[in-house]
Write a protein that holds these residues in place. Sequence first.
Motif, PDB file in Angstrom:
ATOM      1  N   PHE A 156       2.279   1.851 -10.381  1.00 27.22           N
ATOM      2  CA  PHE A 156       1.133   1.568  -9.530  1.00 27.22           C
ATOM      3  C   PHE A 156       0.270   0.517 -10.214  1.00 27.22           C
ATOM      4  O   PHE A 156       0.128   0.535 -11.438  1.00 27.22           O
ATOM      5  CB  PHE A 156       0.317   2.841  -9.273  1.00 27.22           C
ATOM      6  N   VAL A 157      -0.297  -0.405  -9.424  1.00 31.82           N
ATOM      7  CA  VAL A 157      -1.161  -1.457  -9.959  1.00 31.82           C
ATOM      8  C   VAL A 157      -2.397  -1.606  -9.078  1.00 31.82           C
ATOM      9  O   VAL A 157      -2.369  -1.275  -7.892  1.00 31.82           O
ATOM     10  CB  VAL A 157      -0.439  -2.824 -10.045  1.00 31.82           C
ATOM     11  N   THR A 158      -3.444  -2.110  -9.679  1.00 29.27           N
ATOM     12  CA  THR A 158      -4.641  -2.506  -8.948  1.00 29.27           C
ATOM     13  C   THR A 158      -4.914  -3.961  -9.307  1.00 29.27           C
ATOM     14  O   THR A 158      -5.026  -4.300 -10.488  1.00 29.27           O
ATOM     15  CB  THR A 158      -5.846  -1.624  -9.327  1.00 29.27           C
ATOM     16  N   LEU A 159      -4.966  -4.808  -8.299  1.00 30.15           N
ATOM     17  CA  LEU A 159      -5.172  -6.236  -8.531  1.00 30.15           C
ATOM     18  C   LEU A 159      -6.628  -6.509  -8.880  1.00 30.15           C
ATOM     19  O   LEU A 159      -7.517  -5.747  -8.511  1.00 30.15           O
ATOM     20  CB  LEU A 159      -4.763  -7.029  -7.289  1.00 30.15           C
ATOM     21  N   GLU A 206     -10.033  -5.793  -6.732  1.00 27.70           N
ATOM     22  CA  GLU A 206      -9.617  -4.877  -5.668  1.00 27.70           C
ATOM     23  C   GLU A 206      -9.829  -3.448  -6.143  1.00 27.70           C
ATOM     24  O   GLU A 206      -9.951  -3.190  -7.346  1.00 27.70           O
ATOM     25  CB  GLU A 206      -8.136  -5.087  -5.314  1.00 27.70           C
ATOM     26  N   THR A 207      -9.839  -2.507  -5.213  1.00 24.42           N
ATOM     27  CA  THR A 207      -9.994  -1.100  -5.580  1.00 24.42           C
ATOM     28  C   THR A 207      -8.768  -0.274  -5.228  1.00 24.42           C
ATOM     29  O   THR A 207      -8.541   0.772  -5.816  1.00 24.42           O
ATOM     30  CB  THR A 207     -11.217  -0.484  -4.866  1.00 24.42           C
ATOM     31  N   GLU A 208      -7.956  -0.743  -4.279  1.00 22.78           N
ATOM     32  CA  GLU A 208      -6.803   0.031  -3.831  1.00 22.78           C
ATOM     33  C   GLU A 208      -5.663  -0.035  -4.847  1.00 22.78           C
ATOM     34  O   GLU A 208      -5.275  -1.115  -5.302  1.00 22.78           O
ATOM     35  CB  GLU A 208      -6.297  -0.475  -2.479  1.00 22.78           C
ATOM     36  N   GLU A 209      -5.131   1.128  -5.170  1.00 20.70           N
ATOM     37  CA  GLU A 209      -3.958   1.198  -6.029  1.00 20.70           C
ATOM     38  C   GLU A 209      -2.724   0.943  -5.163  1.00 20.70           C
ATOM     39  O   GLU A 209      -2.553   1.547  -4.110  1.00 20.70           O
ATOM     40  CB  GLU A 209      -3.881   2.587  -6.680  1.00 20.70           C
ATOM     41  N   LEU A 210      -1.880   0.007  -5.593  1.00 20.83           N
ATOM     42  CA  LEU A 210      -0.715  -0.426  -4.832  1.00 20.83           C
ATOM     43  C   LEU A 210       0.578  -0.032  -5.535  1.00 20.83           C
ATOM     44  O   LEU A 210       0.614   0.097  -6.750  1.00 20.83           O
ATOM     45  CB  LEU A 210      -0.745  -1.946  -4.655  1.00 20.83           C
ATOM     46  N   TYR A 227       4.035  -1.122  -6.973  1.00 17.60           N
ATOM     47  CA  TYR A 227       4.579  -2.358  -7.531  1.00 17.60           C
ATOM     48  C   TYR A 227       6.086  -2.206  -7.674  1.00 17.60           C
ATOM     49  O   TYR A 227       6.576  -1.250  -8.295  1.00 17.60           O
ATOM     50  CB  TYR A 227       3.945  -2.648  -8.888  1.00 17.60           C
ATOM     51  N   SER A 245       0.838  -1.188   0.000  1.00 16.91           N
ATOM     52  CA  SER A 245       0.000   0.000   0.000  1.00 16.91           C
ATOM     53  C   SER A 245       0.880   1.249   0.000  1.00 16.91           C
ATOM     54  O   SER A 245       2.039   1.214   0.407  1.00 16.91           O
ATOM     55  CB  SER A 245      -0.953  -0.002   1.197  1.00 16.91           C
ATOM     56  N   LYS A 246       0.302   2.334  -0.483  1.00 19.39           N
ATOM     57  CA  LYS A 246       1.059   3.581  -0.644  1.00 19.39           C
ATOM     58  C   LYS A 246       1.596   4.120   0.674  1.00 19.39           C
ATOM     59  O   LYS A 246       2.635   4.774   0.688  1.00 19.39           O
ATOM     60  CB  LYS A 246       0.188   4.642  -1.318  1.00 19.39           C
TER      61      LYS A 246
END
Length: 168
Positions: free
Chosen positions: A152-155, A158-162, A164, A132-133
């Motif tokens: 940045f990725v979103t799995l 999921e909604t949260e941008e992570l 990578y 997470s950021k």
Amino acid sequence: MRHFETERLILKPASPEDAVFFLQLYNTPKFIQFIGDRNLRTIEDAEQYIRNRFRPQIDRLGFGNYVVVLRENQQKIGAVGIFEREGLDVMDIGFSFLEAYEGKGYGYESAFYLKEIIQRQYGVQRISAITSKDNYPSQKLIEKLGLTFRKFVTLPDETEELRYYESD
């Protein structure tokens, strides 16, 4: 199933016998905040999670998620693993520790060792990590492991941008 040892730690493949520990670990406030709520509420939930999420990869590839145990007293303190993760093309390294054992170098020691073993013994050369950021301690550890922020990725689902990261 093989376990691995460092100077201070034992990395033991996760099994249903570790359900009580995973129930505790996965319900800590930091785990839920930074990794997510896995909806483990009972020992049976944790046993099923281990059987359905961890064991298939361990059985298929020979590696996956490991319980991190202190050699000196056999205390379970955390988990580290290298996973196939939906939405990522590169194997993902992940780790989590009980709060009392954070900041003592156990995360780096276990993750670095597992990364080296997986690369040498299983031929997995590229490793990724997501976080997470606002999980700055994990970001610092991921970078110490030699991974570099890429995007940045979103799995899926999921909604949260992570953030990578990937090894060079």
